[in-house]
Design a protein around this motif. Sequence first.
Motif, mmCIF file in Angstrom:
data_model
loop_
_atom_site.group_PDB
_atom_site.id
_atom_site.type_symbol
_atom_site.label_atom_id
_atom_site.label_comp_id
_atom_site.label_asym_id
_atom_site.label_seq_id
_atom_site.Cartn_x
_atom_site.Cartn_y
_atom_site.Cartn_z
ATOM 1 N N MET A 1 56.561 7.610 56.929
ATOM 2 C CA MET A 1 56.043 6.998 58.129
ATOM 3 C C MET A 1 54.715 6.337 57.797
ATOM 4 S SD MET A 1 54.898 9.008 61.589
ATOM 5 C CE MET A 1 56.035 8.250 62.705
ATOM 6 N N GLU A 2 54.517 5.131 58.317
ATOM 7 C CA GLU A 2 53.230 4.478 58.076
ATOM 8 C C GLU A 2 52.821 3.627 59.260
ATOM 9 O OE1 GLU A 2 53.893 2.397 54.345
ATOM 10 O OE2 GLU A 2 54.102 0.526 55.421
ATOM 11 N N LYS A 3 51.516 3.428 59.358
ATOM 12 C CA LYS A 3 50.932 2.590 60.407
ATOM 13 C C LYS A 3 49.819 1.759 59.786
ATOM 14 C CE LYS A 3 52.053 5.483 64.318
ATOM 15 N NZ LYS A 3 52.893 4.671 65.148
ATOM 16 N N THR A 4 49.626 0.581 60.358
ATOM 17 C CA THR A 4 48.607 -0.338 59.881
ATOM 18 C C THR A 4 47.503 -0.443 60.935
ATOM 19 O OG1 THR A 4 50.303 -1.553 58.681
ATOM 20 C CG2 THR A 4 48.221 -2.686 59.031
ATOM 21 N N PHE A 5 46.267 -0.482 60.454
ATOM 22 C CA PHE A 5 45.100 -0.546 61.337
ATOM 23 C C PHE A 5 44.148 -1.643 60.878
ATOM 24 C CE2 PHE A 5 46.564 3.814 61.294
ATOM 25 C CZ PHE A 5 46.557 4.168 62.626
ATOM 26 N N LYS A 6 43.478 -2.257 61.852
ATOM 27 C CA LYS A 6 42.394 -3.188 61.548
ATOM 28 C C LYS A 6 41.099 -2.459 61.884
ATOM 29 C CE LYS A 6 40.566 -7.768 62.240
ATOM 30 N NZ LYS A 6 40.750 -9.076 62.850
ATOM 31 N N ILE A 7 40.198 -2.385 60.923
ATOM 32 C CA ILE A 7 38.947 -1.643 61.078
ATOM 33 C C ILE A 7 37.979 -2.426 61.955
ATOM 34 C CG2 ILE A 7 36.997 -0.568 59.872
ATOM 35 C CD1 ILE A 7 39.812 0.684 59.326
ATOM 36 N N SER A 8 37.494 -1.768 63.022
ATOM 37 C CA SER A 8 36.543 -2.420 63.924
ATOM 38 C C SER A 8 35.176 -1.726 63.921
ATOM 39 C CB SER A 8 37.097 -2.468 65.352
ATOM 40 O OG SER A 8 37.364 -1.163 65.821
ATOM 41 N N VAL A 59 42.162 -4.668 56.869
ATOM 42 C CA VAL A 59 43.426 -4.115 57.335
ATOM 43 C C VAL A 59 43.859 -3.065 56.315
ATOM 44 C CG1 VAL A 59 45.840 -4.607 57.845
ATOM 45 C CG2 VAL A 59 44.062 -6.231 58.538
ATOM 46 N N ILE A 60 44.119 -1.860 56.815
ATOM 47 C CA ILE A 60 44.534 -0.757 55.944
ATOM 48 C C ILE A 60 45.870 -0.210 56.432
ATOM 49 C CG2 ILE A 60 42.153 -0.102 55.399
ATOM 50 C CD1 ILE A 60 42.640 2.350 57.304
ATOM 51 N N THR A 61 46.536 0.525 55.558
ATOM 52 C CA THR A 61 47.772 1.200 55.920
ATOM 53 C C THR A 61 47.607 2.687 55.638
ATOM 54 O OG1 THR A 61 49.077 -0.760 55.368
ATOM 55 C CG2 THR A 61 50.260 1.333 55.492
ATOM 56 N N ILE A 62 47.969 3.495 56.610
ATOM 57 C CA ILE A 62 47.981 4.948 56.455
ATOM 58 C C ILE A 62 49.443 5.364 56.400
ATOM 59 C CG2 ILE A 62 47.382 7.174 57.472
ATOM 60 C CD1 ILE A 62 44.870 5.690 56.859
ATOM 61 N N SER A 63 49.802 6.140 55.384
ATOM 62 C CA SER A 63 51.168 6.641 55.300
ATOM 63 C C SER A 63 51.152 8.148 55.214
ATOM 64 C CB SER A 63 51.901 6.031 54.106
ATOM 65 O OG SER A 63 51.242 6.349 52.907
ATOM 66 N N MET A 73 50.292 11.774 61.743
ATOM 67 C CA MET A 73 50.058 10.379 62.116
ATOM 68 C C MET A 73 49.531 10.270 63.547
ATOM 69 S SD MET A 73 50.010 7.480 60.650
ATOM 70 C CE MET A 73 51.103 7.591 59.254
ATOM 71 N N GLU A 74 50.046 11.101 64.449
ATOM 72 C CA GLU A 74 49.534 11.093 65.822
ATOM 73 C C GLU A 74 48.051 11.449 65.839
ATOM 74 O OE1 GLU A 74 52.099 13.841 67.867
ATOM 75 O OE2 GLU A 74 53.651 12.315 68.167
ATOM 76 N N ARG A 75 47.654 12.407 65.029
ATOM 77 C CA ARG A 75 46.240 12.821 64.957
ATOM 78 C C ARG A 75 45.369 11.700 64.398
ATOM 79 N NH1 ARG A 75 42.123 14.554 67.093
ATOM 80 N NH2 ARG A 75 40.685 15.733 65.813
ATOM 81 N N VAL A 76 45.856 11.034 63.352
ATOM 82 C CA VAL A 76 45.099 9.927 62.748
ATOM 83 C C VAL A 76 44.940 8.781 63.747
ATOM 84 C CG1 VAL A 76 45.191 8.130 60.968
ATOM 85 C CG2 VAL A 76 45.642 10.512 60.357
ATOM 86 N N VAL A 77 46.000 8.437 64.448
ATOM 87 C CA VAL A 77 45.929 7.373 65.459
ATOM 88 C C VAL A 77 44.917 7.761 66.535
ATOM 89 C CG1 VAL A 77 47.200 6.206 67.310
ATOM 90 C CG2 VAL A 77 48.247 6.464 65.056
ATOM 91 N N ASP A 78 44.946 9.018 66.968
ATOM 92 C CA ASP A 78 43.998 9.501 67.977
ATOM 93 C C ASP A 78 42.554 9.339 67.493
ATOM 94 O OD1 ASP A 78 43.224 10.921 70.440
ATOM 95 O OD2 ASP A 78 42.640 12.504 69.037
ATOM 96 N N ILE A 79 42.292 9.681 66.234
ATOM 97 C CA ILE A 79 40.940 9.550 65.677
ATOM 98 C C ILE A 79 40.518 8.079 65.652
ATOM 99 C CG2 ILE A 79 39.561 9.773 63.547
ATOM 100 C CD1 ILE A 79 39.860 12.389 65.051
ATOM 101 N N PHE A 80 41.404 7.195 65.192
ATOM 102 C CA PHE A 80 41.068 5.771 65.146
ATOM 103 C C PHE A 80 40.674 5.255 66.519
ATOM 104 C CE2 PHE A 80 42.667 5.244 60.863
ATOM 105 C CZ PHE A 80 41.928 4.165 60.412
ATOM 106 N N ILE A 81 41.445 5.610 67.531
ATOM 107 C CA ILE A 81 41.203 5.089 68.874
ATOM 108 C C ILE A 81 40.006 5.778 69.539
ATOM 109 C CG2 ILE A 81 42.183 4.895 71.200
ATOM 110 C CD1 ILE A 81 44.926 4.538 69.729
ATOM 111 N N SER A 82 39.995 7.103 69.548
ATOM 112 C CA SER A 82 38.940 7.831 70.262
ATOM 113 C C SER A 82 37.561 7.641 69.642
ATOM 114 C CB SER A 82 39.278 9.320 70.353
ATOM 115 O OG SER A 82 39.204 9.932 69.074
ATOM 116 N N GLN A 83 37.502 7.405 68.333
ATOM 117 C CA GLN A 83 36.207 7.254 67.655
ATOM 118 C C GLN A 83 35.828 5.785 67.440
ATOM 119 O OE1 GLN A 83 34.193 9.941 67.029
ATOM 120 N NE2 GLN A 83 35.780 10.991 68.201
ATOM 121 N N GLY A 84 36.664 4.866 67.903
ATOM 122 C CA GLY A 84 36.345 3.447 67.798
ATOM 123 C C GLY A 84 36.348 2.930 66.360
#
Length: 89
Positions: A1-8, A59-63, A73-84
């Motif tokens: 499973m992987e997700k891509t994020f843009k660092i803000s 742009v990074i990818t977390i797998s 992955m749910e925890r990582v997504v939560d950290i990305f969003i909640s911590q900006g």
Amino acid sequence: MEKTFKISALDGLHARPCTLLVSAATPFKSEATLRYKDRSANLKSIMSVMSQAVPTGAVITISAVGEDEVALMERVVDIFISQGLGEEC
């Protein structure tokens, strides 16, 4: 499973955001990797993640691979969003 994020985050993935991500991934049994450009880092190793020197706008990818990859992955997504730190692409 992987997700891509843009660092803000204004300073990219510096010490504090890296610590948040590593702390989020460490309790899980699954393997977790952060990929940036042509390099990859163990998401459970602070030195490995910080050595990527990920800047704002990157742009990074977390797998995640393993028995609890979905929860990790749910925890990582939560950290990305909640911590900006960034947004999912």
